[in-house]
Design an enzyme around this catalytic site. Structure first.
Site, PDB file in Angstrom:
ATOM      1  N   HIS A 307      32.301  16.928 -27.593  1.00  0.00           N
ATOM      2  CA  HIS A 307      31.299  16.064 -28.214  1.00  0.00           C
ATOM      3  C   HIS A 307      29.949  16.756 -28.156  1.00  0.00           C
ATOM      4  O   HIS A 307      29.660  17.455 -27.181  1.00  0.00           O
ATOM      5  CB  HIS A 307      31.226  14.708 -27.482  1.00  0.00           C
ATOM      6  CG  HIS A 307      30.548  13.662 -28.283  1.00  0.00           C
ATOM      7  ND1 HIS A 307      29.181  13.516 -28.306  1.00  0.00           N
ATOM      8  CD2 HIS A 307      31.052  12.743 -29.145  1.00  0.00           C
ATOM      9  CE1 HIS A 307      28.877  12.530 -29.125  1.00  0.00           C
ATOM     10  NE2 HIS A 307      29.989  12.053 -29.661  1.00  0.00           N
ATOM     11  N   ASP A 365      37.904   9.299 -29.852  1.00  0.00           N
ATOM     12  CA  ASP A 365      39.016   9.343 -30.802  1.00  0.00           C
ATOM     13  C   ASP A 365      40.316   9.848 -30.204  1.00  0.00           C
ATOM     14  O   ASP A 365      41.347   9.827 -30.860  1.00  0.00           O
ATOM     15  CB  ASP A 365      38.634  10.212 -32.014  1.00  0.00           C
ATOM     16  CG  ASP A 365      37.654   9.487 -32.906  1.00  0.00           C
ATOM     17  OD1 ASP A 365      37.732   8.250 -32.960  1.00  0.00           O
ATOM     18  OD2 ASP A 365      36.815  10.145 -33.538  1.00  0.00           O
TER      19      ASP A 365
HETATM   20  N1  CMC Z   1      38.773  22.269 -29.237  1.00  0.00           N
HETATM   21  C1  CMC Z   1      38.595  23.552 -28.892  1.00  0.00           C
HETATM   22  N2  CMC Z   1      37.385  24.125 -28.724  1.00  0.00           N
HETATM   23  C2  CMC Z   1      36.325  23.331 -28.888  1.00  0.00           C
HETATM   24  C3  CMC Z   1      36.444  21.970 -29.236  1.00  0.00           C
HETATM   25  C4  CMC Z   1      37.732  21.447 -29.399  1.00  0.00           C
HETATM   26  N3  CMC Z   1      37.913  20.158 -29.735  1.00  0.00           N
HETATM   27  N4  CMC Z   1      35.215  21.425 -29.351  1.00  0.00           N
HETATM   28  C5  CMC Z   1      34.341  22.417 -29.082  1.00  0.00           C
HETATM   29  N5  CMC Z   1      35.019  23.571 -28.789  1.00  0.00           N
HETATM   30  C6  CMC Z   1      34.426  24.856 -28.386  1.00  0.00           C
HETATM   31  C7  CMC Z   1      33.884  25.615 -29.565  1.00  0.00           C
HETATM   32  O1  CMC Z   1      34.835  26.480 -30.115  1.00  0.00           O
HETATM   33  C8  CMC Z   1      32.729  26.348 -28.932  1.00  0.00           C
HETATM   34  O2  CMC Z   1      33.256  27.437 -28.193  1.00  0.00           O
HETATM   35  P1  CMC Z   1      32.488  28.846 -28.139  1.00  0.00           P
HETATM   36  O3  CMC Z   1      31.184  28.577 -27.458  1.00  0.00           O
HETATM   37  O4  CMC Z   1      33.379  29.757 -27.392  1.00  0.00           O
HETATM   38  O5  CMC Z   1      32.292  29.272 -29.574  1.00  0.00           O
HETATM   39  C9  CMC Z   1      32.177  25.357 -27.902  1.00  0.00           C
HETATM   40  O6  CMC Z   1      33.304  24.562 -27.541  1.00  0.00           O
HETATM   41  C10 CMC Z   1      31.062  24.484 -28.444  1.00  0.00           C
HETATM   42  O7  CMC Z   1      31.555  23.818 -29.609  1.00  0.00           O
HETATM   43  P2  CMC Z   1      30.700  23.450 -30.880  1.00  0.00           P
HETATM   44  O8  CMC Z   1      31.589  23.360 -32.064  1.00  0.00           O
HETATM   45  O9  CMC Z   1      29.524  24.380 -30.975  1.00  0.00           O
HETATM   46  O10 CMC Z   1      30.169  22.019 -30.456  1.00  0.00           O
HETATM   47  P3  CMC Z   1      29.521  20.965 -31.415  1.00  0.00           P
HETATM   48  O11 CMC Z   1      28.635  20.134 -30.577  1.00  0.00           O
HETATM   49  O12 CMC Z   1      28.923  21.611 -32.609  1.00  0.00           O
HETATM   50  O13 CMC Z   1      30.772  20.106 -31.941  1.00  0.00           O
HETATM   51  C11 CMC Z   1      32.475  18.474 -32.089  1.00  0.00           C
HETATM   52  C12 CMC Z   1      31.127  18.864 -31.448  1.00  0.00           C
HETATM   53  C13 CMC Z   1      32.792  17.028 -31.725  1.00  0.00           C
HETATM   54  C14 CMC Z   1      32.354  18.583 -33.612  1.00  0.00           C
HETATM   55  C15 CMC Z   1      33.577  19.429 -31.542  1.00  0.00           C
HETATM   56  O14 CMC Z   1      33.696  19.297 -30.140  1.00  0.00           O
HETATM   57  C16 CMC Z   1      34.917  19.187 -32.240  1.00  0.00           C
HETATM   58  O15 CMC Z   1      35.156  19.755 -33.312  1.00  0.00           O
HETATM   59  N6  CMC Z   1      35.822  18.344 -31.632  1.00  0.00           N
HETATM   60  C17 CMC Z   1      37.092  18.016 -32.256  1.00  0.00           C
HETATM   61  C18 CMC Z   1      36.874  16.948 -33.313  1.00  0.00           C
HETATM   62  C19 CMC Z   1      36.618  15.589 -32.712  1.00  0.00           C
HETATM   63  O16 CMC Z   1      37.316  15.149 -31.804  1.00  0.00           O
HETATM   64  N7  CMC Z   1      35.622  14.874 -33.253  1.00  0.00           N
HETATM   65  C20 CMC Z   1      35.282  13.518 -32.833  1.00  0.00           C
HETATM   66  C21 CMC Z   1      33.948  13.466 -32.146  1.00  0.00           C
HETATM   67  S1  CMC Z   1      33.675  11.905 -31.310  1.00  0.00           S
HETATM   68  C22 CMC Z   1      33.673  10.695 -32.524  1.00  0.00           C
HETATM   69  C23 CMC Z   1      32.739  10.918 -33.641  1.00  0.00           C
HETATM   70  O17 CMC Z   1      31.642  11.447 -33.481  1.00  0.00           O
HETATM   71  O18 CMC Z   1      33.066  10.507 -34.753  1.00  0.00           O
END
Ligand code: CMC
Length: 430
Positions: A307, A365
């Protein structure tokens, strides 16, 4: 006392003083408005990693502490003691209602649940396998063509009618989308039922036999809706604010929010979690799957994990996991293996260095889809359910923005990296 910050151009030595502004809780923010005027520079923050886009009194999150407050009330207390309709009132009006206020609000919502018959006919234009989010986004946008007594954003009464109407009608529109996909007749709302019971009835009743609403199912839905009702400046809420800041009618703004919610990084994750669990198949498949997630070239993510704000447990995930036990025991033995797989996956991921070092925990989720599935709600409808709940938050944020006399159009700037000025070349000289 206001803390002052100074930003200095290392070449010219010119300095600009920036004031910090304090909220009631949470980090201070820097007022960077003087930067453009005095230094001629913009700030650069792709993905809004460090930008407070607005001032708000609605929802507070402390991502390190795993704290979520709606108008100051911890979500755990609301989940235990309140109802979705009371929470919607709280979000929209700012305080908990008295008994009379709650009854008046509930009655108004109940009496706004029917939709214009012409609007229902729109569904006939959609293919039977249209994604329900596509139908819901389109039909919500179309509401502005019907309800002209609630589109003057400068009239507080119009705004209030809109607020009640959209909270009331979203379940009816969602149910119509579902019934259309099944080829079944629409089921009209029933005013003798509470919000979530009515929704279950519109989803699952058929004209040819009685449908008994399960109180555990209605309770579970109400809980999920409380937990999804708001989450400060998330992508869909920010979209509603941005669209609404142009003065667009509120139905158009909410429709924009529905579209933004659809993506798998946001509300679409609940649908993606179940696809993922099914793909993994059984606990035996977890190691192979996690190896894919950790492979930088794979683009595979552990859906329902991570998140932007929570760097500790998402408090909503904890509550939903607890509800899973109750719902599965009562309703959904078929979904128990999926839940057990999710629990195992969580356990293994939370011990894995990859997830630990990145502070990735289950989010709201990870478990919500398991409950929806046990309630008999099809996967393609999961994000629609999220949209119904989040409508309360979208409305609260839209109201807060539009009733602010200082509202301005949201208009970000950019770092331009395209070609500099060049002359057009006729086609035979390219
Ligand atoms: N699985 C694997 N790696 C992950 C995940 C994941 N679910 N989430 C983040 N990472 C890694 C990402 O690859 C990155 O690694 P590195 O630093 O080595 O490149 C690091 O963690 C930081 O991730 P980010 O993508 O820069 O983080 P963000 O804040 O931009 O993204 C997020 C947040 C929710 C989009 C992401 O965690 C994600 O894609 N999660 C899976 C989708 C999900 O469950 N979404 C629902 C969110 S909660 C409800 C809502 O908001 O609607």
């Amino acid at each position: 006392m206001t803390t002052k910050y100074e930003l200095k151009n290392s070449v010219t030595g010119k300095a600009t003083e920036l004031d910090s502004i304090s909220g009631t809780i949470g980090p201070d923010v820097l007022n960077i408005a003087p930067l453009v005027k005095e230094q001629g520079v913009f700030t650069f923050d792709p993905g809004f990693m460090a930008t407070a886009s607005t001032e708000s009194k609605i929802t507070y999150i402390d991502g390190e502490a795993g704290l979520l407050l709606y108008r100051g009330y911890p979500v755990e207390q609301l989940a235990e003691k309140s109802s979705f309709i009371e929470v919607a009132y709280l979000l929209i009006y700012g305080s908990l209602p008295s008994k009379a206020e709650l009854e008046a609000f509930r009655s108004s919502i109940t009496r706004h649940t029917m939709v214009n018959e012409q609007l229902l006919r729109f569904f006939q234009g959609f293919h039977h396998n249209a994604h329900p989010m596509a139908m819901v986004a389109a039909v919500v946008a179309s509401m502005s063509a019907f309800y002209h007594d609630s589109t003057d954003i400068n009239d507080p009464r119009h705004r209030e009618i809109f607020a009640h109407r959209i909270v009331a009608k979203l379940p009816t529109i969602a149910a119509a989308a579902y019934k259309h996909s099944l080829g079944q007749p629409f089921v009209y709302p029933r005013n003798d039922l509470r919000y979530c019971a009515n929704m279950l009835n519109m989803f699952f009743a058929v004209p040819c036999e009685p449908y008994a609403i399960d109180p555990v199912a209605a309770e579970a839905l109400d809980l999920l809706f409380i937990l999804h009702a708001d989450h400060e400046q998330n992508a869909s809420t920010s979209t509603v604010r941005l669209a609404g800041s142009t003065g667009a009618n509120p139905y158009a703004a909410i429709s924009a929010g529905v579209s933004a919610l659809w993506g798998p990084a946001h509300g679409g994750a609940n649908e993606a979690v179940l696809d993922m669990l099914e793909g993994i198949g059984s606990p035996k498949g977890i190691d192979t799957f996690l190896a894919q997630v950790k492979d930088r070239n794979s683009n595979v993510r552990l859906m329902g994990f991570g998140h932007r704000v929570y760097k500790n447990f998402d408090p909503r995930a904890k509550i939903i996991r607890g509800m899973c036990y109750k719902v599965l025991e009562k309703l959904g033995h078929n979904d128990t293996p999926l839940f057990e797989l999710a629990l195992k996956l969580e356990e293994i991921a939370l011990r894995d260095e990859y997830f630990v070092s990145r502070k990735l925990y289950p989010n709201v989720d990870f478990y919500s889809g398991i409950i929806y599935s046990a309630l008999g709600i099809p996967r393609s409808m999961f994000t629609v359910m999220f949209a119904i709940a989040r409508t309360a938050g979208w409305v609260a944020h839209w109201q807060e923005m539009v009733s602010d006399p200082h509202m301005r159009i949201g208009r970000p700037r950019q770092l331009y990296t395209g070609p500099t000025k060049r002359d057009y070349l006729p086609i035979d000289r390219r």
